[in-house]
Structure formats: C-alpha cells, structure tokens
Design a protein around this motif. Structure first.
Motif, PDB file in Angstrom:
ATOM      1  N   UNK A   1       0.843  -1.198   0.000  1.00 59.02           N
ATOM      2  CA  UNK A   1       0.000   0.000   0.000  1.00 59.02           C
ATOM      3  C   UNK A   1       0.878   1.248   0.000  1.00 59.02           C
ATOM      4  N   UNK A   2       1.901   1.245   0.853  1.00 55.89           N
ATOM      5  CA  UNK A   2       2.775   2.411   1.000  1.00 55.89           C
ATOM      6  C   UNK A   2       3.561   2.709  -0.274  1.00 55.89           C
TER       7      UNK A   2
ATOM      8  N   UNK B   1      -0.395  13.985  -3.902  1.00 56.28           N
ATOM      9  CA  UNK B   1      -0.173  13.133  -5.072  1.00 56.28           C
ATOM     10  C   UNK B   1       1.034  12.216  -4.920  1.00 56.28           C
ATOM     11  N   UNK B   2       1.387  11.909  -3.684  1.00 54.94           N
ATOM     12  CA  UNK B   2       2.527  11.032  -3.408  1.00 54.94           C
ATOM     13  C   UNK B   2       2.056   9.741  -2.772  1.00 54.94           C
ATOM     14  N   UNK B   3       2.934   8.748  -2.812  1.00 53.24           N
ATOM     15  CA  UNK B   3       2.721   7.538  -2.031  1.00 53.24           C
ATOM     16  C   UNK B   3       3.255   7.797  -0.622  1.00 53.24           C
ATOM     17  N   UNK B   4       3.001   6.884   0.280  1.00 48.42           N
ATOM     18  CA  UNK B   4       3.531   6.997   1.639  1.00 48.42           C
ATOM     19  C   UNK B   4       5.052   7.083   1.602  1.00 48.42           C
ATOM     20  N   UNK B   5       5.688   6.177   0.875  1.00 49.89           N
ATOM     21  CA  UNK B   5       7.149   6.175   0.794  1.00 49.89           C
ATOM     22  C   UNK B   5       7.674   7.487   0.211  1.00 49.89           C
ATOM     23  N   UNK B   6       7.040   7.982  -0.829  1.00 45.31           N
ATOM     24  CA  UNK B   6       7.478   9.238  -1.436  1.00 45.31           C
ATOM     25  C   UNK B   6       7.338  10.407  -0.466  1.00 45.31           C
ATOM     26  N   UNK B   7       6.241  10.439   0.274  1.00 43.85           N
ATOM     27  CA  UNK B   7       6.028  11.520   1.232  1.00 43.85           C
ATOM     28  C   UNK B   7       7.079  11.477   2.338  1.00 43.85           C
ATOM     29  N   UNK B   8       7.356  10.298   2.851  1.00 43.93           N
ATOM     30  CA  UNK B   8       8.373  10.175   3.896  1.00 43.93           C
ATOM     31  C   UNK B   8       9.748  10.590   3.362  1.00 43.93           C
ATOM     32  N   UNK B   9      10.062  10.167   2.147  1.00 43.72           N
ATOM     33  CA  UNK B   9      11.349  10.530   1.543  1.00 43.72           C
ATOM     34  C   UNK B   9      11.434  12.029   1.254  1.00 43.72           C
ATOM     35  N   UNK B  10      10.289  12.674   1.009  1.00 50.21           N
ATOM     36  CA  UNK B  10      10.255  14.104   0.725  1.00 50.21           C
ATOM     37  C   UNK B  10      10.325  14.947   2.003  1.00 50.21           C
ATOM     38  N   UNK B  11      10.360  14.291   3.143  1.00 51.93           N
ATOM     39  CA  UNK B  11      10.507  15.011   4.395  1.00 51.93           C
ATOM     40  C   UNK B  11       9.254  15.184   5.223  1.00 51.93           C
ATOM     41  N   UNK B  12       8.155  14.607   4.790  1.00 52.59           N
ATOM     42  CA  UNK B  12       6.944  14.663   5.603  1.00 52.59           C
ATOM     43  C   UNK B  12       7.199  13.892   6.891  1.00 52.59           C
ATOM     44  N   UNK B  13       6.624  14.352   7.981  1.00 51.23           N
ATOM     45  CA  UNK B  13       6.743  13.649   9.252  1.00 51.23           C
ATOM     46  C   UNK B  13       5.861  12.413   9.274  1.00 51.23           C
ATOM     47  N   UNK B  14       6.296  11.417  10.020  1.00 53.48           N
ATOM     48  CA  UNK B  14       5.529  10.171  10.120  1.00 53.48           C
ATOM     49  C   UNK B  14       4.119  10.423  10.657  1.00 53.48           C
ATOM     50  N   UNK B  15       3.999  11.351  11.600  1.00 57.82           N
ATOM     51  CA  UNK B  15       2.684  11.660  12.161  1.00 57.82           C
ATOM     52  C   UNK B  15       1.768  12.273  11.109  1.00 57.82           C
ATOM     53  N   UNK B  16       2.307  13.181  10.295  1.00 49.71           N
ATOM     54  CA  UNK B  16       1.520  13.793   9.215  1.00 49.71           C
ATOM     55  C   UNK B  16       1.056  12.740   8.215  1.00 49.71           C
ATOM     56  N   UNK B  17       1.966  11.839   7.863  1.00 46.10           N
ATOM     57  CA  UNK B  17       1.640  10.798   6.893  1.00 46.10           C
ATOM     58  C   UNK B  17       0.599   9.854   7.482  1.00 46.10           C
ATOM     59  N   UNK B  18       0.751   9.503   8.751  1.00 50.59           N
ATOM     60  CA  UNK B  18      -0.223   8.608   9.384  1.00 50.59           C
ATOM     61  C   UNK B  18      -1.608   9.255   9.400  1.00 50.59           C
ATOM     62  N   UNK B  19      -1.676  10.541   9.708  1.00 54.10           N
ATOM     63  CA  UNK B  19      -2.973  11.242   9.688  1.00 54.10           C
ATOM     64  C   UNK B  19      -3.589  11.221   8.292  1.00 54.10           C
ATOM     65  N   UNK B  20      -2.761  11.382   7.269  1.00 51.49           N
ATOM     66  CA  UNK B  20      -3.258  11.335   5.894  1.00 51.49           C
ATOM     67  C   UNK B  20      -3.788   9.941   5.552  1.00 51.49           C
ATOM     68  N   UNK B  21      -3.078   8.913   5.968  1.00 50.84           N
ATOM     69  CA  UNK B  21      -3.528   7.534   5.735  1.00 50.84           C
ATOM     70  C   UNK B  21      -4.859   7.317   6.445  1.00 50.84           C
ATOM     71  N   UNK B  22      -4.953   7.755   7.699  1.00 43.63           N
ATOM     72  CA  UNK B  22      -6.200   7.600   8.467  1.00 43.63           C
ATOM     73  C   UNK B  22      -7.368   8.260   7.755  1.00 43.63           C
ATOM     74  N   UNK B  23      -7.145   9.453   7.235  1.00 39.67           N
ATOM     75  CA  UNK B  23      -8.207  10.177   6.533  1.00 39.67           C
ATOM     76  C   UNK B  23      -8.583   9.494   5.219  1.00 39.67           C
TER      77      UNK B  23
END
Length: 64
Positions: free
Chosen positions: A22-23, A33-55
């Motif tokens: 999925x990630x 417009x990113x995947x989870x992996x792309x967002x994390x690699x782009x510097x997004x915080x894990x908490x921000x990404x988790x909130x996006x996944x939850x939504x």
C-alpha cells in the motif's frame, strides 16, 4: 511519531504483507499526489503521513 511506530500502525491496519505494498503503490491526494514512501522521503513527518492515511482509508479510532 517515530517511523517504527508508524510502520507498526500500518501493519496493524493493513496487515504485515499489504502495508508496504500500500505504501509503495497507493498515490494519495492527502499527500500531495505522493505515495507513503514518497512523502516520507520528501521530508513529511511520520505523524503527518499517518494522519493522511487515516483520513484516506477510514482507519478506526482505536488504531489512530
């Protein structure tokens, strides 16, 4: 949130085998417009990404 906690939560919701798939494959508008992996690699915080996944996939409150 630490990345280890993030991946534990992903596995708890999607299952061990599907969480990484999925990630890598699911492009989310919540992540610009990113995947989870792309967002994390782009510097997004894990908490921000988790909130996006939850939504995006309606993660139950007890797993948030």
């Amino acid at each position: 949130m630490r990345l280890t906690v993030f991946w534990e939560r992903m596995a708890a919701h999607f299952g061990e085998a599907y969480a990484d798939s999925f990630a890598r494959d699911h492009v989310m508008s919540e992540l610009g417009g990113r995947t989870v992996h792309e967002a994390l690699e782009a510097g997004w915080g894990a908490k921000e990404v988790w909130r996006a996944v939850c939504a995006a996939v309606d993660v139950p409150a007890e797993l948030r």
